[in-house]
Design a protein around this motif. Structure first.
Motif, mmCIF file in Angstrom:
data_model
loop_
_atom_site.group_PDB
_atom_site.id
_atom_site.type_symbol
_atom_site.label_atom_id
_atom_site.label_comp_id
_atom_site.label_asym_id
_atom_site.label_seq_id
_atom_site.Cartn_x
_atom_site.Cartn_y
_atom_site.Cartn_z
ATOM 1 N N PRO A 62 10.241 -51.658 -48.677
ATOM 2 C CA PRO A 62 10.951 -51.126 -49.684
ATOM 3 C C PRO A 62 12.354 -50.715 -48.880
ATOM 4 O O PRO A 62 13.467 -50.611 -49.325
ATOM 5 C CB PRO A 62 10.480 -49.843 -50.348
ATOM 6 N N ASP A 115 11.377 -56.874 -58.724
ATOM 7 C CA ASP A 115 11.572 -55.581 -58.924
ATOM 8 C C ASP A 115 10.099 -55.286 -58.857
ATOM 9 O O ASP A 115 9.905 -53.770 -58.208
ATOM 10 C CB ASP A 115 12.067 -55.202 -59.993
ATOM 11 N N LEU A 120 8.375 -54.074 -55.540
ATOM 12 C CA LEU A 120 8.968 -52.911 -55.010
ATOM 13 C C LEU A 120 8.337 -51.607 -55.407
ATOM 14 O O LEU A 120 7.967 -50.617 -54.587
ATOM 15 C CB LEU A 120 10.377 -52.699 -55.072
ATOM 16 N N ARG A 132 4.992 -49.065 -53.197
ATOM 17 C CA ARG A 132 4.891 -47.656 -52.753
ATOM 18 C C ARG A 132 3.580 -46.965 -52.719
ATOM 19 O O ARG A 132 3.035 -45.992 -52.249
ATOM 20 C CB ARG A 132 5.881 -46.690 -53.976
ATOM 21 N N MET A 143 15.243 -50.545 -59.908
ATOM 22 C CA MET A 143 15.030 -51.430 -58.724
ATOM 23 C C MET A 143 16.187 -52.620 -58.615
ATOM 24 O O MET A 143 16.593 -53.152 -57.392
ATOM 25 C CB MET A 143 13.642 -52.183 -58.629
#
Length: 323
Positions: free
Chosen positions: A95, A105, A108, A112, A293
């Motif tokens: 990221p 999108d 990403l 996390r 995103m």
């Protein structure tokens, strides 16, 4: 693309009947493709897919599945096609280095929580997942792609619309005939309330499949910050009205809305116009976490993250425990 309204109306629409012959051909080809045998991955594969085009809550479900797998002591790695990104992969999503234009999108957001691999070639992507430390792969989407064999496939449905009008694209939202897709899944998850979702659960039960229920819960901190505030909301997801309804439910003062096609790549001009309109009308500009995103850097925008809350998390945990 933006889903036409007639897709979600259960009563027959003339345009749906007109497009039905094209849908029959498309559906036959899709069903035949889904019937192909896939390559076995080096470790178990959990596929989070849906029967229809557009969003149903796959990414929050994939994140919830990865969380449960972590609790079971497993090492999940996400595998995504990276829709909307230009990199074919396999590539590990970073990221801090990658943007939505490169990897899409959803990856990403996934990255996390756990390592995420983007690969248009799912078999090569599975190998990259193992190289990244996976002892189990969580696929975000890919139910209709036969290239990689799935150990467990969970179909996610939006409870408000279910199977829509029950027709195959372009006459309806189905990616393939429902019967062909039911034969490829081991569980159904309905997110949100509604009679269409109840019918999906009944269909799953009739086939002897576990039927799970859940709901998307807004992040409490973000919700508190938007409660009572006048907002201009925009979304480029499968059904933007779901996002707008969520804002109303948390108490935001929804003054204006703007809908865009799913995975829409916002241009600088579009973003600038939205930001300028919000500023001129003294409104808070707010969007989904996924849309953020794809939002150009440097322009202010708020987001409302959501997480999946399962009615019976232990039921999903039982499905995962045996893998």
């Amino acid at each position: 693309m933006r889903a036409p309204d007639f897709w979600w109306r259960e009563e027959p629409a003339p345009v749906a009947r007109l497009l039905a012959p094209i849908g029959a051909v498309y559906g036959a080809l899709a069903a035949r493709r889904m019937g192909r045998a896939g390559v076995a991955a080096p470790c178990p594969v959990v596929c989070i897919g849906n029967f229809t085009l557009g969003g149903a809550g796959k990414t929050p479900t994939a994140l919830a599945v990865a969380g449960l797998l972590h609790d079971l002591g497993r090492r999940p790695v996400f595998l995504s096609r990276g829709y909307g990104g230009r990199l074919a992969g396999p590539v590990r999503v970073e990221p801090a280095r990658h943007g939505a234009a490169e990897v899409g999108d959803e990856p990403l957001l996934l990255a996390r929580a756990a390592p995420a691999i983007v690969a248009r070639d799912r078999v090569a992507g599975a190998q990259a997942c193992v190289a990244a430390g996976a002892d189990i792969i969580v696929m975000d989407d890919g139910l209709q792609n036969p290239s990689l064999a799935k150990t467990l496939a969970i179909a996610v449905f939006d409870g408000a619309v279910g199977l829509g009008n029950g027709r195959v694209f372009p006459a309806g939202p189905l990616r393939a005939p429902a019967a062909a897709q039911w034969g490829r899944v081991q569980a159904a998850l309905v997110i949100g309330d509604g009679a269409p979702g109840a019918r999906v659960l009944a269909a799953a039960k009739a086939r002897g499949l576990p039927g799970l229920r859940g709901r998307l819960v807004p992040d409490p901190t973000a919700a508190a910050a938007l409660r009572g505030r006048p907002v201009l909301a925009f979304a480029g997801i499968g059904r933007p009205e779901k996002f707008f309804a969520s804002l109303r439910e948390i108490g935001a003062d929804l003054r204006a809305t703007r809908s865009f096609p799913d995975h829409h790549a916002f241009t600088a001009a579009e973003a600038g116009a939205l930001a300028a309109e919000a500023e001129a009308k003294d409104l808070v500009l707010v969007t989904t976490e996924k849309d953020r995103m794809r939002w150009p850097a440097g322009l202010p925008v708020a987001s409302l993250p959501v997480v999946l809350a399962l009615d019976e998390p232990e039921a999903l945990g039982d499905l995962l425990r045996g893998l």
